[in-house]
Design a protein around this motif. Structure first.
Motif, PDB file in Angstrom:
ATOM      1  N   TYR A 116     -43.026 -50.169 -36.787  1.00 34.12           N
ATOM      2  CA  TYR A 116     -42.652 -49.083 -35.876  1.00 34.12           C
ATOM      3  C   TYR A 116     -43.702 -47.983 -35.900  1.00 34.12           C
ATOM      4  O   TYR A 116     -44.268 -47.678 -36.939  1.00 34.12           O
ATOM      5  N   ASP A 117     -43.910 -47.391 -34.726  1.00 35.33           N
ATOM      6  CA  ASP A 117     -44.786 -46.226 -34.626  1.00 35.33           C
ATOM      7  C   ASP A 117     -43.981 -44.933 -34.695  1.00 35.33           C
ATOM      8  O   ASP A 117     -44.528 -43.876 -34.994  1.00 35.33           O
ATOM      9  N   GLU A 118     -42.679 -45.013 -34.378  1.00 35.57           N
ATOM     10  CA  GLU A 118     -41.819 -43.838 -34.402  1.00 35.57           C
ATOM     11  C   GLU A 118     -40.817 -43.967 -35.536  1.00 35.57           C
ATOM     12  O   GLU A 118     -40.298 -45.054 -35.803  1.00 35.57           O
ATOM     13  N   HIS A 119     -40.542 -42.827 -36.205  1.00 33.54           N
ATOM     14  CA  HIS A 119     -39.697 -42.837 -37.399  1.00 33.54           C
ATOM     15  C   HIS A 119     -38.740 -41.657 -37.363  1.00 33.54           C
ATOM     16  O   HIS A 119     -39.147 -40.528 -37.058  1.00 33.54           O
ATOM     17  N   THR A 120     -37.461 -41.924 -37.670  1.00 37.06           N
ATOM     18  CA  THR A 120     -36.447 -40.877 -37.755  1.00 37.06           C
ATOM     19  C   THR A 120     -35.823 -40.938 -39.141  1.00 37.06           C
ATOM     20  O   THR A 120     -35.342 -41.989 -39.566  1.00 37.06           O
ATOM     21  N   PHE A 121     -35.836 -39.799 -39.830  1.00 35.80           N
ATOM     22  CA  PHE A 121     -35.269 -39.694 -41.176  1.00 35.80           C
ATOM     23  C   PHE A 121     -33.981 -38.893 -41.106  1.00 35.80           C
ATOM     24  O   PHE A 121     -33.961 -37.795 -40.552  1.00 35.80           O
ATOM     25  N   VAL A 122     -32.910 -39.450 -41.658  1.00 30.51           N
ATOM     26  CA  VAL A 122     -31.635 -38.754 -41.777  1.00 30.51           C
ATOM     27  C   VAL A 122     -31.477 -38.474 -43.261  1.00 30.51           C
ATOM     28  O   VAL A 122     -31.380 -39.394 -44.079  1.00 30.51           O
ATOM     29  N   THR A 123     -31.499 -37.199 -43.618  1.00 26.43           N
ATOM     30  CA  THR A 123     -31.533 -36.863 -45.037  1.00 26.43           C
ATOM     31  C   THR A 123     -30.744 -35.592 -45.308  1.00 26.43           C
ATOM     32  O   THR A 123     -30.444 -34.824 -44.397  1.00 26.43           O
TER      33      THR A 123
END
Length: 189
Positions: free
Chosen positions: A89-96
């Motif tokens: 993936y080139d796009e990343h979403t972090f839920v933290t």
């Protein structure tokens, strides 16, 4: 914050290596009893590693490390773990949330090097309790990250509002966040 510090771990010999997203286990003696706790590596500095430590309760290793004024000897195991960026993936979403930001912090350096702008959905009790909150807000203002801060426990709504079918999703934080039904995302890591 006043409830978190960065701690340097220096080896007696050699050079410590790690992969962003990994953690180490420190063992220290508190009241003549060995105590162990895991801490995420934030970055490498010189021959050592910098750990992110958020105060969790009283009398434990995190409390001791938050109060240090001089070096102490500790036993370290690791680094361990496979919390890593998905290279597909080139796009990343972090839920933290809370101290879950520390492994995410180490992954960000890799993304900055590749010119990617990740999204961070970051839950905390208040802006003042957000570990790295001030620096993340500056990174957001400068366009290095998209930061969505959540202080009212409405994490599902924040995830829905930031939904990106082209992103890999990563969840890291306290058990209540990690085990929460955050919705179905095929790209959740």
């Amino acid at each position: 914050t006043s409830k978190s510090v960065e701690v340097a771990v220096l080896p007696r010999m050699g050079d410590l290596q790690f992969t962003p997203g990994q953690f180490v286990v420190l063992e220290l003696s508190i009241d003549n009893k060995p105590r162990r706790s895991a801490f995420s590596v934030v970055r490498k500095e010189g021959k050592g590693l910098i750990l992110g430590v958020k105060l969790r309760g009283e009398g434990g290793i995190s409390a001791m490390l938050n109060e240090l004024t001089e070096p102490v000897k500790a036993t370290m195991a690791g680094p361990f773990g496979t919390f890593a960026l998905n290279p597909h993936y080139d796009e990343h979403t972090f839920v933290t949330g809370g101290h879950g930001i520390t492994p995410v912090r180490s992954l960000l350096d890799t993304l900055f090097d590749s010119q990617n702008v990740p999204t961070i959905i970051y839950a905390n009790a208040s802006p003042e309790e957000a570990m790295y909150g001030a620096s993340f807000r500056k990174l957001h203002e400068r366009g290095y990250i998209r930061l969505v801060e959540v202080f009212d426990r409405k994490i599902k709504e924040a995830i829905s509002s930031e939904a990106n079918p082209d992103a890999a999703y990563y969840v890291c934080g306290p058990p209540g966040l990690v085990n929460a039904p955050l919705g179905h995302h095929e790209n959740l890591n």
